[in-house]
Each structure stands twice: as structure tokens, then as C-alpha cells.
Motif scaffolding. Structure first.
Motif, PDB file in Angstrom:
ATOM      1  N   MET A  72      10.797  12.411  14.641  1.00  0.00           N
ATOM      2  CA  MET A  72       9.745  13.044  15.413  1.00  0.00           C
ATOM      3  C   MET A  72       8.989  14.086  14.573  1.00  0.00           C
ATOM      4  SD  MET A  72       8.428  13.332  18.490  1.00  0.00           S
ATOM      5  CE  MET A  72       7.767  14.465  19.643  1.00  0.00           C
ATOM      6  N   LEU A  73       9.711  14.904  13.814  1.00  0.00           N
ATOM      7  CA  LEU A  73       9.084  15.932  12.995  1.00  0.00           C
ATOM      8  C   LEU A  73       8.151  15.296  11.957  1.00  0.00           C
ATOM      9  CD1 LEU A  73       8.702  18.836  12.045  1.00  0.00           C
ATOM     10  CD2 LEU A  73      10.709  18.519  10.598  1.00  0.00           C
ATOM     11  N   TYR A  74       8.601  14.209  11.305  1.00  0.00           N
ATOM     12  CA  TYR A  74       7.776  13.575  10.283  1.00  0.00           C
ATOM     13  C   TYR A  74       6.509  12.981  10.886  1.00  0.00           C
ATOM     14  CZ  TYR A  74      11.493  14.215   6.903  1.00  0.00           C
ATOM     15  OH  TYR A  74      12.416  14.769   6.059  1.00  0.00           O
ATOM     16  N   ARG A  75       6.623  12.460  12.081  1.00  0.00           N
ATOM     17  CA  ARG A  75       5.429  11.917  12.742  1.00  0.00           C
ATOM     18  C   ARG A  75       4.442  13.032  13.054  1.00  0.00           C
ATOM     19  NH1 ARG A  75       3.504   7.657  16.772  1.00  0.00           N
ATOM     20  NH2 ARG A  75       1.843   8.859  17.654  1.00  0.00           N
ATOM     21  N   ILE A  76       4.926  14.163  13.525  1.00  0.00           N
ATOM     22  CA  ILE A  76       4.053  15.301  13.809  1.00  0.00           C
ATOM     23  C   ILE A  76       3.393  15.791  12.520  1.00  0.00           C
ATOM     24  CG2 ILE A  76       4.049  17.724  14.537  1.00  0.00           C
ATOM     25  CD1 ILE A  76       6.243  16.908  16.581  1.00  0.00           C
ATOM     26  N   LEU A  77       4.172  15.859  11.453  1.00  0.00           N
ATOM     27  CA  LEU A  77       3.613  16.278  10.167  1.00  0.00           C
ATOM     28  C   LEU A  77       2.573  15.274   9.666  1.00  0.00           C
ATOM     29  CD1 LEU A  77       6.815  17.594   8.359  1.00  0.00           C
ATOM     30  CD2 LEU A  77       4.883  18.945   9.213  1.00  0.00           C
ATOM     31  N   ALA A  78       2.835  13.981   9.834  1.00  0.00           N
ATOM     32  CA  ALA A  78       1.868  12.952   9.432  1.00  0.00           C
ATOM     33  C   ALA A  78       0.577  13.091  10.231  1.00  0.00           C
ATOM     34  CB  ALA A  78       2.465  11.558   9.612  1.00  0.00           C
ATOM     35  N   ASP A  79       0.700  13.339  11.529  1.00  0.00           N
ATOM     36  CA  ASP A  79      -0.484  13.545  12.359  1.00  0.00           C
ATOM     37  C   ASP A  79      -1.244  14.796  11.934  1.00  0.00           C
ATOM     38  OD1 ASP A  79       0.157  11.258  13.756  1.00  0.00           O
ATOM     39  OD2 ASP A  79       0.921  12.311  15.526  1.00  0.00           O
ATOM     40  N   ALA A  80      -0.511  15.836  11.555  1.00  0.00           N
ATOM     41  CA  ALA A  80      -1.152  17.066  11.084  1.00  0.00           C
ATOM     42  C   ALA A  80      -1.917  16.808   9.782  1.00  0.00           C
ATOM     43  CB  ALA A  80      -0.113  18.165  10.898  1.00  0.00           C
ATOM     44  N   VAL A  81      -1.332  16.027   8.889  1.00  0.00           N
ATOM     45  CA  VAL A  81      -2.020  15.691   7.639  1.00  0.00           C
ATOM     46  C   VAL A  81      -3.270  14.871   7.938  1.00  0.00           C
ATOM     47  CG1 VAL A  81      -1.836  14.390   5.473  1.00  0.00           C
ATOM     48  CG2 VAL A  81       0.027  15.887   6.192  1.00  0.00           C
ATOM     49  N   PRO A 110      -5.142  12.099  -2.308  1.00  0.00           N
ATOM     50  CA  PRO A 110      -3.718  12.439  -2.228  1.00  0.00           C
ATOM     51  C   PRO A 110      -3.228  12.671  -0.796  1.00  0.00           C
ATOM     52  CG  PRO A 110      -4.775  13.708  -3.959  1.00  0.00           C
ATOM     53  CD  PRO A 110      -5.867  12.986  -3.233  1.00  0.00           C
ATOM     54  N   LEU A 111      -4.103  13.111   0.090  1.00  0.00           N
ATOM     55  CA  LEU A 111      -3.688  13.302   1.477  1.00  0.00           C
ATOM     56  C   LEU A 111      -3.257  11.976   2.114  1.00  0.00           C
ATOM     57  CD1 LEU A 111      -6.350  15.867   2.740  1.00  0.00           C
ATOM     58  CD2 LEU A 111      -3.932  16.276   2.288  1.00  0.00           C
ATOM     59  N   THR A 112      -3.860  10.886   1.692  1.00  0.00           N
ATOM     60  CA  THR A 112      -3.475   9.570   2.200  1.00  0.00           C
ATOM     61  C   THR A 112      -2.039   9.255   1.803  1.00  0.00           C
ATOM     62  OG1 THR A 112      -5.759   8.814   2.051  1.00  0.00           O
ATOM     63  CG2 THR A 112      -4.063   7.113   2.192  1.00  0.00           C
ATOM     64  N   HIS A 113      -1.698   9.551   0.560  1.00  0.00           N
ATOM     65  CA  HIS A 113      -0.325   9.297   0.097  1.00  0.00           C
ATOM     66  C   HIS A 113       0.681  10.160   0.855  1.00  0.00           C
ATOM     67  CE1 HIS A 113      -1.716   6.697  -3.059  1.00  0.00           C
ATOM     68  NE2 HIS A 113      -2.446   7.657  -3.603  1.00  0.00           N
ATOM     69  N   ASN A 115       1.022   8.750   4.456  1.00  0.00           N
ATOM     70  CA  ASN A 115       1.789   7.506   4.496  1.00  0.00           C
ATOM     71  C   ASN A 115       3.265   7.741   4.218  1.00  0.00           C
ATOM     72  OD1 ASN A 115      -0.338   5.832   5.226  1.00  0.00           O
ATOM     73  ND2 ASN A 115      -0.965   5.525   3.109  1.00  0.00           N
ATOM     74  N   ALA A 116       3.563   8.635   3.284  1.00  0.00           N
ATOM     75  CA  ALA A 116       4.968   8.949   2.998  1.00  0.00           C
ATOM     76  C   ALA A 116       5.642   9.560   4.226  1.00  0.00           C
ATOM     77  CB  ALA A 116       5.063   9.903   1.808  1.00  0.00           C
ATOM     78  N   LEU A 117       4.947  10.432   4.911  1.00  0.00           N
ATOM     79  CA  LEU A 117       5.509  11.041   6.122  1.00  0.00           C
ATOM     80  C   LEU A 117       5.702   9.995   7.221  1.00  0.00           C
ATOM     81  CD1 LEU A 117       3.482  14.370   6.154  1.00  0.00           C
ATOM     82  CD2 LEU A 117       5.960  14.136   5.855  1.00  0.00           C
TER      83      LEU A 117
END
Length: 120
Positions: A1-10, A56-59, A62-64
Motif C-alpha cells: 500500500m505504501l509503495y502504491r501511494i508513493l508511486a501515485d505521489a511521483v 527519471p521520474l518515470t523510472h 515504475n519501480a515503486l
């Protein structure tokens, strides 16, 4: 869940950066101190499109998403509504050159307006 939130934030940060690249001169009209940051961002944005590089934000995003257990951009408000703005379908070299030219034209027009307004 945290990684998804961070990915959405990015993703939101990415969208904000794109909007700043395209329309940041409007902020410069109000706050001249933003001019160096905006010009660097605009050069970066045009450079990314012209060289067909990946931001780089795309990378990071995607990693998140992979860390969150995902493999794509399915589901959710952000993925459904914002992703097509940042990653439009048919993003080929010709379209990227068109995007770069659009960014240049918009920014030249806005800075011309700013300079004329300043002289008046």
C-alpha cells in the motif's frame, strides 16, 4: 500500500513538473525569481522529448509500482485520468518532436508577453 501511494505521489509530481515546463512562464510573470528554475525545467522538458529519453521520474514511479506488486497502470482514479496525460497513446518520435515544439512555442509566446509587459 505504501509503495502504491508513493508511486501515485511521483505521478502527481511528474504531472506538476510537466505543467511547470509548459506553463511555468505564467508563474514567472508574477514571480520573476522563478525564471531560472523555469528555464532549466523547460530546457529539460524539450531535451527529454527531442532526445526521446525517459524522464527519471518515470523510472522511479515504475519501480515503486513494481514494489507495490503491480505491473501496470490499471485501476484507480490517478491511473485512469492522469496517466493518459503524461503517457499519451501513440507516443512515437514524431509526436515527441511535436510536443517539444509545442513547449517551445508556448514558452516563447509567454516570455514575449512577459517582456513586453515589463517594458510597458
Amino acid at each position: 500500500m505504501l509503495y502504491r501511494i508513493l508511486a501515485d505521489a511521483v505521478l502527481l509530481l511528474h504531472l506538476g513538473f510537466i505543467l511547470f515546463v509548459v506553463f511555468g512562464a505564467l508563474l514567472v510573470a508574477r514571480r520573476r525569481g522563478l525564471m531560472p528554475a523555469h528555464l532549466l525545467a523547460a530546457v529539460w522538458g524539450v531535451g527529454i522529448e527531442v532526445t526521446r529519453a525517459v524522464c527519471p521520474l518515470t523510472h522511479v514511479e515504475n519501480a515503486l509500482r513494481r514494489r507495490a506488486g503491480g505491473s501496470g497502470y490499471e485501476g484507480g482514479f490517478i491511473e485512469h485520468y492522469l496517466l493518459p496525460l503524461i503517457y499519451p497513446p501513440g507516443l512515437d518520435p514524431g509526436f515527441q518532436y511535436l510536443l517539444a515544439a509545442t513547449v517551445l512555442v508556448i514558452n516563447v509566446a509567454l516570455y514575449t508577453w512577459i517582456l513586453r509587459r515589463r517594458r510597458a
